[in-house]
Design an enzyme around this catalytic site. Structure first.
Site, PDB file in Angstrom:
ATOM      1  N   PRO A  88      16.436  -9.288  -5.600  1.00  0.00           N
ATOM      2  CG  PRO A  88      16.703  -9.338  -7.905  1.00  0.00           C
ATOM      3  CD  PRO A  88      16.977  -8.497  -6.699  1.00  0.00           C
ATOM      4  CD  GLU A 115      22.740  -6.648 -14.485  1.00  0.00           C
ATOM      5  OE1 GLU A 115      22.068  -5.796 -15.095  1.00  0.00           O
ATOM      6  OE2 GLU A 115      22.307  -7.784 -14.188  1.00  0.00           O
ATOM      7  NE  ARG A 157       0.408  -1.794   8.672  1.00  0.00           N
ATOM      8  CZ  ARG A 157      -0.226  -2.832   9.248  1.00  0.00           C
ATOM      9  NH1 ARG A 157       0.450  -3.938   9.533  1.00  0.00           N
ATOM     10  NH2 ARG A 157      -1.505  -2.768   9.536  1.00  0.00           N
ATOM     11  CG  ASP A 172      -2.752  -6.067   9.105  1.00  0.00           C
ATOM     12  OD1 ASP A 172      -1.904  -5.194   8.953  1.00  0.00           O
ATOM     13  OD2 ASP A 172      -2.514  -7.190   9.581  1.00  0.00           O
TER      14      ASP A 172
HETATM   15  N1  LIG Z   1      13.716  -7.187  -9.216  1.00  0.00           N
HETATM   16  C1  LIG Z   1      13.555  -7.222  -7.844  1.00  0.00           C
HETATM   17  C2  LIG Z   1      12.607  -8.077  -7.295  1.00  0.00           C
HETATM   18  C3  LIG Z   1      12.433  -8.139  -5.946  1.00  0.00           C
HETATM   19  C4  LIG Z   1      13.201  -7.339  -5.104  1.00  0.00           C
HETATM   20  N2  LIG Z   1      13.169  -7.257  -3.725  1.00  0.00           N
HETATM   21  C5  LIG Z   1      14.029  -6.413  -3.223  1.00  0.00           C
HETATM   22  S1  LIG Z   1      14.957  -5.617  -4.434  1.00  0.00           S
HETATM   23  C6  LIG Z   1      14.160  -6.475  -5.669  1.00  0.00           C
HETATM   24  C7  LIG Z   1      14.342  -6.408  -7.041  1.00  0.00           C
END
Ligand SMILES: Nc1ccc2ncsc2c1
Length: 242
Positions: A88, A115, A157, A172
């Site tokens: 994230p 974590e 893809r 697309d």
């Molecule tokens: N929580 C979260 C949000 C987005 C993301 N992208 C790759 S792992 C991940 C984990």
């Protein structure tokens, strides 16, 4: 393209063997290796995590296990993969990322849990290969595996021969920077909902104009940020009449 995935939940990646992607693997257009991180542990509990330095909640994935796993997967091959770490805290994954990675000969996805992965794993890998920490969006997931599935699908893809109709990839959503408009198929009327007349008119110019208008209106309503970010000259006079 060679794709490898390191994870503590290898079965989570089983969907890669289904549908078009599974067919591309059978046809050897893509090779996919899924590796269990716990195979690179040496203790009886096969532990992959430990408490965070500095305290705080949760656990951190151990550098020794990741280091050994990455060394094993990368091997002594002169070729090196691009290491992708879903997180994230990463840079946003976009269609441009997918297009860029589709040119890569080898992608290695390192799926973290808990974590996260000890930062020294990333820093050490970056001394030997290109590394990208990438996010698929701003929401909470439990680990990187679901993100890896999303990114692998978005990339593969685009590879020649993977999609039945190569035009699909070009037409697309996001291919022209806009969201795709609505689509319809038979019957002509369903539960008193008719198909828009223009789509049955046989007038291809009018159909193209209608579809472009629908894409512009949908993008303006749902993703005005995409409109603002379009390259200069993307919208012509006909587009701007809306
Ligand atoms: N929580 C979260 C949000 C987005 C993301 N992208 C790759 S792992 C991940 C984990």
């Amino acid at each position: 393209m060679r794709i490898d995935v390191l994870t503590i939940f290898p079965d989570y990646l089983n969907p890669l063997r289904e549908a078009l992607l599974g067919k591309a693997i059978e046809q050897e257009r893509i090779s996919v290796g899924v590796h269990d991180l716990r195979d690179f542990t040496h203790d009886v509990h096969r532990s992959v995590d430990d408490s965070p330095y500095g305290g705080g909640p949760g656990m951190v994935m151990k550098p020794q296990v990741w280091g050994e796993a990455l060394d094993a997967v990368v091997g002594s091959d002169e070729r090196l993969p691009r290491l992708v770490v879903p997180t994230p805290a990463g840079r946003p994954f976009t269609q441009d990322t997918a297009r860029r990675w589709a040119e890569e000969p080898w992608l290695l996805f390192g799926c973290g849990r808990y974590e996260g992965i000890d930062q020294r794993v990333i820093d050490d890998a970056a001394e030997r290969m290109p590394v990208e920490e990438v996010s698929i969006g701003d929401y909470v997931l439990v680990g990187g595996e679901a993100a890896a599935l999303v990114m692998i699908e978005a990339v593969t893809r685009l590879l020649p021969g993977v999609l039945g109709n190569p035009l699909s990839a070009e037409q697309d959503s996001f291919s022209d920077g806009l969201l795709e408009g609505p689509c319809y198929t038979r019957p002509e009327v369903w539960r008193n909902h008719p198909v828009p007349d223009v789509l049955r008119s046989g007038n291809h110019a009018a159909v193209d104009r209608w579809r472009r208008d629908q894409a512009l209106v949908r993008t303006a309503r749902r993703r005005p940020d995409l409109l603002r970010g379009l390259p200069e000259g993307t919208l012509d006079a006909a587009d701007r009449r809306l």
